[in-house]
Write an enzyme that holds these catalytic residues in place. Structure first.
Site, PDB file in Angstrom:
ATOM      1  N   ASP A 338      79.432  -9.191 -74.225  1.00  0.00           N
ATOM      2  CA  ASP A 338      78.827  -9.735 -73.019  1.00  0.00           C
ATOM      3  C   ASP A 338      79.825 -10.707 -72.399  1.00  0.00           C
ATOM      4  O   ASP A 338      80.722 -11.216 -73.085  1.00  0.00           O
ATOM      5  CB  ASP A 338      77.525 -10.456 -73.400  1.00  0.00           C
ATOM      6  CG  ASP A 338      76.726 -10.867 -72.183  1.00  0.00           C
ATOM      7  OD1 ASP A 338      76.945 -10.297 -71.104  1.00  0.00           O
ATOM      8  OD2 ASP A 338      75.875 -11.761 -72.321  1.00  0.00           O
ATOM      9  N   ASP A 650      73.518 -12.242 -76.555  1.00  0.00           N
ATOM     10  CA  ASP A 650      72.698 -13.417 -76.832  1.00  0.00           C
ATOM     11  C   ASP A 650      71.301 -13.311 -76.224  1.00  0.00           C
ATOM     12  O   ASP A 650      70.357 -13.877 -76.731  1.00  0.00           O
ATOM     13  CB  ASP A 650      73.368 -14.684 -76.307  1.00  0.00           C
ATOM     14  CG  ASP A 650      73.663 -14.612 -74.817  1.00  0.00           C
ATOM     15  OD1 ASP A 650      73.469 -13.536 -74.223  1.00  0.00           O
ATOM     16  OD2 ASP A 650      74.099 -15.624 -74.251  1.00  0.00           O
ATOM     17  N   ASP A 654      70.054  -7.959 -74.379  1.00  0.00           N
ATOM     18  CA  ASP A 654      71.050  -7.377 -75.284  1.00  0.00           C
ATOM     19  C   ASP A 654      70.425  -6.778 -76.549  1.00  0.00           C
ATOM     20  O   ASP A 654      71.095  -6.044 -77.278  1.00  0.00           O
ATOM     21  CB  ASP A 654      72.058  -8.448 -75.719  1.00  0.00           C
ATOM     22  CG  ASP A 654      72.853  -9.007 -74.556  1.00  0.00           C
ATOM     23  OD1 ASP A 654      73.273  -8.206 -73.715  1.00  0.00           O
ATOM     24  OD2 ASP A 654      73.046 -10.237 -74.504  1.00  0.00           O
TER      25      ASP A 654
END
Length: 913
Positions: A338, A650, A654
């Site tokens: 990410d 996080d 996700d």
């Protein structure tokens, strides 16, 4: 509650974002001022259920225990123990049971500790919410919220449910946990098109996000599992997890060993039975073969090697939830990361300021707590603080600002809009004395930022002049300007100038910057209190500059990405952010360069992709504006391509991908509970560099596991061949089951364990990852095992037959010759596990202090067992003279000399011995 009833209720109120405020309120039968009555709220709570997500079920202690026992090697050893007890070999049976218990305890304890670490990490405070119930403003447990409740939102509050906004004043919400969007989203109340994606639903607020600025009111439309976070949580439960590669490979290896063992034992049993041999001798030989063929210490050493790696990673702020996951990282070929908070610091930072005919880049020096603006075209010359343009920009940045810094010492963090906080941080570090002077000034008048007008203005008296200071969106500021401030003087701001700056604003936005414009105006007198600043004063402004903000990359990320690339691991960015922002950060951290910074938009990922499209996906470094379902598609593409995928994240968005990936890596500091629960590993410090350390440790562990398996299997093969050679030729048992078990308990555990916890090759991160399909023992390894086993067999069997036929010693003494020769030869054999290109006396094995301790310990135990009466009798020892001991010593050393010589001879050849 009936889930179908819930779904029906919610289906009646679909797409509240496409309805106007009055329609939404009528649909939910609620009053914007009074809210629901307590009775009505109670009824709806019965209908919709509590506002909570389903918790991921944790493995019970019994399930953890069963996982340790559910192993083919354990089954085979259990069968051997049962046979030993049935035929009265009690010590033998007890010894096998001890091995089984030790293995189970070690694996159980380490996974139990990992579970405890996760439980400690997930402790969370109860969320409270402000709602209107029966005309009163109440603070209640967020779990008791129901659709139709009127929710009050203030800066700093966590949004407890999905809600449609009915009032919004300068309201901004951080939606990064849900969408991956790094910049807070400005909210409004106007209805939107039905096709509007979640990330663009600006009149909605979602469970799990946080209010960063302003205040508002909203009517709750969905709770619990019906919220956006709930939908993602449901997706997580449906995502299928690939089996961990190490488990697959150990399972395959174990099955091969079982077939070899069963075939040999059956063949010997049939031959012996047909020739009329005693049943007990045949069973005892079959048990001996089982013990010889199966490395009893393999589960123990594999567990301890993984546990050691797990503990090493704990020192680097990495919590591993499953032992085998550590090794899988060593096979990783691609890391999906990410952007927000993983590659970046998750905070806006002023990066550039562009005046007419001059661009300035902001240089931050954190160690000196200082920021400077460097003129791009002036060869790194720093602009002087008394430059008129820079001085005016500084004043607007500090005074046209409603944020507050929390820490006066270093200007880190604050309350208010992240963009305003960034400007204050810049001002504090750029010129702290002038910053403090300006912050003490009294504000005369103001026009707060409005999401419709997209401008903000404040009035101050500066150096005896009444100044209107303005900032806002470039497309809102430019039309209000009639002059421009260039080189310290005013000039006309023409239509061509406006077009130029609007074009420049678009270019910077496409590069991923959040852009705002600055302007000012000198007033003739102080405005009256009832003056409408926006309508009456914010005209005929002087355009000053554009400024660009970005969530900056973490300092250590570039080096970590370079290490991954050197190690043959692809690093791919998968983010919910805009393509321009993603490309900018990707170039900053070297995930991509100008030639490879194409970003695939999430909407381009389709179900019906052909081979060409699939190849394009796996050759792309940047995926932007990706939703949770599209992340799953990307992972599937790569897994179908044969990659071992690690996924970092996080947010709740996700979680499905974290579960689907071969290795899911969640963030510990800012990671949501859902993400942490489904992941295989958690980074306590959220640092990308910790992933690199984990990959290195995984590679070391795989290399160590391969080393000790080669070590174990080679001498276990020799045990099989020695028993087969002697048993089929003279129908004697050269190695007794209890002797083998005693010997293997030493060699399988201590020297093998020492190999399993070695420090590994220091250049291991300069090698490409091995083929994920490569078995744990490849073809070359099997050849090595066969040659090592054959060499050991030739010398040990040779010593047995020499003592039997040349010295005419008894079978019992010959048994001792074979046992002690093999015992010491197995211990010296650990030094043969060096890599062929390493020196004989200075290599990974000889530098491993654990190896020396293990060898000395095992030699001491073997010698001690000969002099202790109890073990002397149990292990069937015999009295031997000096010449017999000399024969044992020579025979035990010759295999090591032979193997080391062959390594030296073949080290530059195609096959490394």
């Amino acid at each position: 509650m009936d889930s179908s009833a819930s779904s029906k209720k919610h289906s009646e109120k679909e797409n509240p974002y496409s309805q106007n405020v009055d329609e939404v309120l009528r649909s939910f039968k609620t009053d914007p001022e009074k809210g629901l009555s307590d009775d009505e709220a109670e009824k709806r709570l019965d209908t919709y259920g509590r506002n909570q997500l389903k918790k991921q079920e944790q493995k019970s202690l019994l399930e953890i225990l069963i996982d340790q026992i559910n192993n083919p090697i354990v089954y085979l050893l259990t069968a051997a123990a049962v046979l030993a007890f049935v035929f009265g070999d009690i010590p033998e049976g007890i010894a096998i049971v001890v091995v089984l218990i030790l293995n189970t305890m070690i694996g159980f304890w380490m996974e139990f500790q990992a579970r405890k670490s996760m439980n400690a990490l997930q402790e969370m405070d109860k969320v409270m919410a402000h709602v209107f119930r029966g005309g009163e403003d109440k603070e209640i447990d967020a779990e008791l919220l129901v659709p139709g409740d009127i929710l009050e939102l203030e800066a700093g509050a966590l949004v407890p449910a999905d809600a449609r906004l009915i009032e919004a004043s300068e309201l901004s919400v951080d939606e990064s946990p849900l969408t991956g969007e790094s910049v807070p989203v400005s909210k409004e109340i106007d209805p939107l098109e039905v096709e509007t994606q979640v990330a663009d639903q600006k009149n909605m607020v979602f469970k799990g996000t946080a209010v960063t600025n302003g205040h508002g009111k909203a009517v709750i439309v969905t709770t619990g599992m019906d919220t956006q976070i709930g939908n993602i949580s449901e997706m997580v439960s449906k995502a299928e997890k690939e089996q961990i590669p190490l488990n697959r490979k150990l399972e395959t290896l174990t099955k091969k060993l079982i077939w070899v063992t069963a075939s040999l034992a059956t063949a010997f049993f049939l031959v012996g039975w047909m020739t009329g041999k005693e049943l007990y001798q045949l069973v005892q030989t079959a048990i001996a073969w089982t013990i010889a063929a199966i490395p009893e210490g393999l589960p123990i050493v594999a567990s301890i090697a993984l546990a050691k790696g797990m503990l090493r990673l704990a020192d680097h702020n990495v919590i591993v939830k499953q032992l085998a996951a550590v090794e899988t990282l060593g096979e990783t070929t691609v890391i999906f990361t990410d952007k927000t908070g993983t590659l970046t610091e998750n905070r806006l930072t002023l990066q550039m300021v562009e005046f007419d005919n001059m661009k300035g880049e902001v240089k931050w020096e954190k160690e000196k707590n200082r920021a400077d603006i460097v003129a791009s075209e002036l060869a790194e010359n720093r602009l002087k603080k008394n430059d008129k343009r820079l001085k005016r920009f500084f004043e607007i940045a500090v005074l046209c600002n409603d944020a507050e810094l929390n820490h006066a010492e270093n200007g880190e963090n604050g309350e208010g809009d992240p963009l305003d906080i960034s400007l204050l941080e810049f001002g504090k570090t750029f010129d702290s004395d002038r910053f403090n002077e300006l912050r003490e000034m009294e504000r005369i008048h103001e026009e707060p930022f409005d999401s419709e007008d997209m401008v903000m203005g404040t009035v101050y008296e500066i150096d005896g002049k009444i100044m209107l200071l303005c900032k806002g969106a470039a497309e809102s500021i430019a039309p209000r300007c009639s002059n421009t401030f260039s080189d310290g003087s005013l000039s006309e701001f023409t239509d061509e100038d406006k077009e130029k700056w609007n074009h420049r604003n678009q270019e910077l936005s496409e590069d991923g910057l959040r852009v705002i414009a600055f302007a000012f105006r000198e007033l003739e007198q102080k405005p009256a209190e009832d003056t409408d600043v926006e309508k009456e004063l914010m005209q005929d402004l002087t355009f000053l500059c554009l400024s660009g903000f970005i969530d900056p990359p973490r300092e250590e990320v570039k080096e970590s990405v370079a290490t991954c690339q050197k190690a043959g691991i692809k690093v791919e960015m998968v983010t919910g952010d805009h393509p321009g922002t993603a490309r900018n950060i990707a170039r900053e951290v070297n995930v991509a360069d100008e030639e490879s910074d194409k970003a695939i938009h999430g909407s381009e990922l389709r179900e019906d992709v052909d081979e060409h499209d699939r190849k394009e996906v796996v050759n792309t470094q940047i995926f932007a504006r990706v939703d949770p379902e599209q992340k799953l598609k990307i992972i599937e593409y790569y897994q179908q391509n044969g990659d071992i995928v690690a996924m970092t994240g996080d947010g709740v968005n996700d979680a499905p991908a974290l579960k689907k990936a071969d290795i899911g890596i969640a963030m510990g500091e800012r990671g949501t509970q859902v993400a942490q629960e489904v992941s295989d590993m958690v980074l306590k410090n959220d640092a990308f560099s910790s992933i690199v350390q984990a990959v290195r440790e995984g590679r070391i562990i795989f290399g160590n596991i391969r080393k000790f398996i080669i070590y174990q299997l080679s001498y276990h093969l020799s045990e099989i061949l020695i028993i087969a050679g002697v048993s089929f030729s003279v129908f004697a048992l050269p190695l007794l089951p209890l002797q083998l078990l005693f010997l293997n308990l030493l060699s399988d555990v201590f020297p093998a364990l020492a190999l399993g916890i070695g420090q590994g090759n220091p250049k291991i991160m300069e090698q490409d990852p091995k083929d994920p399909e490569e078995p744990i023992i490849n073809r070359n390894n099997w050849i090595m095992i066969a040659l090592y086993g054959l060499i050991l067999t030739l010398f040990i069997s040779g010593a047995y037959f020499f003592a039997l036929f040349y010295w005419h010693l008894s079978e019992e003494v010959c048994n001792n010759v074979a046992f002690f020769s093999l015992a010491f030869a197995q211990l010296w054999h650990v030094f043969d596990m060096r890599e062929a290109n390493e020196p004989i006396f200075n290599n990974q094995v000889t530098q491993n202090s654990y190896v020396w301790v293990a060898v000395v310990f095992c030699v001491s135990v073997i010698i001690a067992s000969y002099f202790i009466p109890q073990t002397y009798d149990v292990l069937s020892y015999q009295q031997m003279d000096l010449s017999t001991w000399i024969l044992i010593g020579i025979t035990s050393v010759l295999p090591m000399i032979t193997i080391q010589s062959l390594k030296e001879i073949t080290k530059n050849s195609r096959f490394e011995f």
